[in-house]
Design a protein around this motif. Structure first.
Motif, PDB file in Angstrom:
ATOM      1  N   ALA A  42      -7.510   4.318  -7.797  1.00 58.02           N
ATOM      2  CA  ALA A  42      -7.026   5.428  -6.981  1.00 58.02           C
ATOM      3  C   ALA A  42      -5.690   5.950  -7.505  1.00 58.02           C
ATOM      4  O   ALA A  42      -5.415   7.155  -7.419  1.00 58.02           O
ATOM      5  N   ALA A  99      -4.898   7.881   3.299  1.00 62.03           N
ATOM      6  CA  ALA A  99      -5.579   7.995   2.012  1.00 62.03           C
ATOM      7  C   ALA A  99      -6.955   8.639   2.177  1.00 62.03           C
ATOM      8  O   ALA A  99      -7.356   9.475   1.355  1.00 62.03           O
ATOM      9  N   ALA A 119      -1.587  11.260  -3.003  1.00 64.50           N
ATOM     10  CA  ALA A 119      -2.622  10.281  -3.345  1.00 64.50           C
ATOM     11  C   ALA A 119      -2.058   9.152  -4.196  1.00 64.50           C
ATOM     12  O   ALA A 119      -2.367   7.979  -3.975  1.00 64.50           O
ATOM     13  N   ALA A 155      -1.845   5.231  -2.964  1.00 67.15           N
ATOM     14  CA  ALA A 155      -2.535   4.200  -3.747  1.00 67.15           C
ATOM     15  C   ALA A 155      -1.552   3.135  -4.248  1.00 67.15           C
ATOM     16  O   ALA A 155      -1.866   1.945  -4.245  1.00 67.15           O
ATOM     17  N   TYR A 183     -11.840   9.099  -4.710  1.00 65.76           N
ATOM     18  CA  TYR A 183     -10.633   8.558  -4.093  1.00 65.76           C
ATOM     19  C   TYR A 183     -10.953   7.971  -2.728  1.00 65.76           C
ATOM     20  O   TYR A 183     -10.484   6.882  -2.388  1.00 65.76           O
ATOM     21  N   CYS A 184     -11.759   8.674  -1.953  1.00 65.36           N
ATOM     22  CA  CYS A 184     -12.169   8.146  -0.641  1.00 65.36           C
ATOM     23  C   CYS A 184     -12.917   6.826  -0.792  1.00 65.36           C
ATOM     24  O   CYS A 184     -12.677   5.884  -0.037  1.00 65.36           O
ATOM     25  N   CYS A 234     -12.706   4.673  -3.268  1.00 67.37           N
ATOM     26  CA  CYS A 234     -11.788   3.629  -3.737  1.00 67.37           C
ATOM     27  C   CYS A 234     -10.924   3.088  -2.608  1.00 67.37           C
ATOM     28  O   CYS A 234     -10.677   1.891  -2.527  1.00 67.37           O
ATOM     29  N   MET A 235     -10.452   3.956  -1.751  1.00 71.91           N
ATOM     30  CA  MET A 235      -9.506   3.547  -0.718  1.00 71.91           C
ATOM     31  C   MET A 235     -10.168   3.144   0.593  1.00 71.91           C
ATOM     32  O   MET A 235      -9.531   2.536   1.436  1.00 71.91           O
ATOM     33  N   GLY A 263      -8.054  12.111   0.458  1.00 74.77           N
ATOM     34  CA  GLY A 263      -9.252  12.244  -0.370  1.00 74.77           C
ATOM     35  C   GLY A 263     -10.182  13.331   0.129  1.00 74.77           C
ATOM     36  O   GLY A 263     -10.748  14.100  -0.662  1.00 74.77           O
TER      37      GLY A 263
END
Length: 145
Positions: free
Chosen positions: A89, A35, A123, A127, A68-69, A71-72, A39
């Motif tokens: 995400a 992930a 992605a 997620a 995204y980075c 969030c994950m 991202g």
């Protein structure tokens, strides 16, 4: 009158230990690593795939990739506090798929569409995998059923 802190509730302690077991598995660590790579690619994709001239889409991908980075990234170390961010995400992954048509419109290119659709699907799946790990039980299955 005695008050008890929620921190000492047995259900909370059990939930934290379950989240710790889930995030310490190789599968969860692999999902988190993939992930983060996804991202970072999303953030840099306009320059890697060659559609940075589509300024609005390039800026969108940069912001969406970094979000995204973020969030994950916290899921492996603090899953009990950050697992809801995996659903954010999921939304970012879905947005990435449709962004070339929404943002670039008629100015989209094959490169931007292919890059965003593939990256968005990856992605989204990563997620969803991370979100599903919270509900997964680690009990052995009953045999003979």
């Amino acid at each position: 009158m005695t008050t008890h802190s929620i921190e000492h509730h047995p259900d909370l302690a059990e939930m934290r230990s379950r989240f710790e077991r889930v995030t310490s598995t190789p599968a969860a660590q692999a999902v988190e690593a993939l992930a983060l790579i996804t991202g970072l690619y999303l953030a840099a994709s306009p320059w890697i795939a060659g559609f940075s001239v589509l300024t609005a889409l390039a800026l969108n991908n940069l912001i969406a990739g970094l979000a995204y980075c973020l969030c994950m990234s916290g899921l492996g170390s603090a899953y009990e506090r950050t697992h809801a961010m995996a659903w954010t995400a999921v939304a970012i992954g879905a947005w990435t798929i449709v962004a070339p048509w929404v943002i670039a419109g008629e100015n989209d290119t094959t490169r931007s569409v292919v890059s965003n659709v593939i990256t968005g699907c990856v992605a989204l799946l990563l997620a969803l995998a991370m979100s599903a790990m919270a509900g997964r039980e680690r009990t052995p299955r009953a045999r003979g059923r």
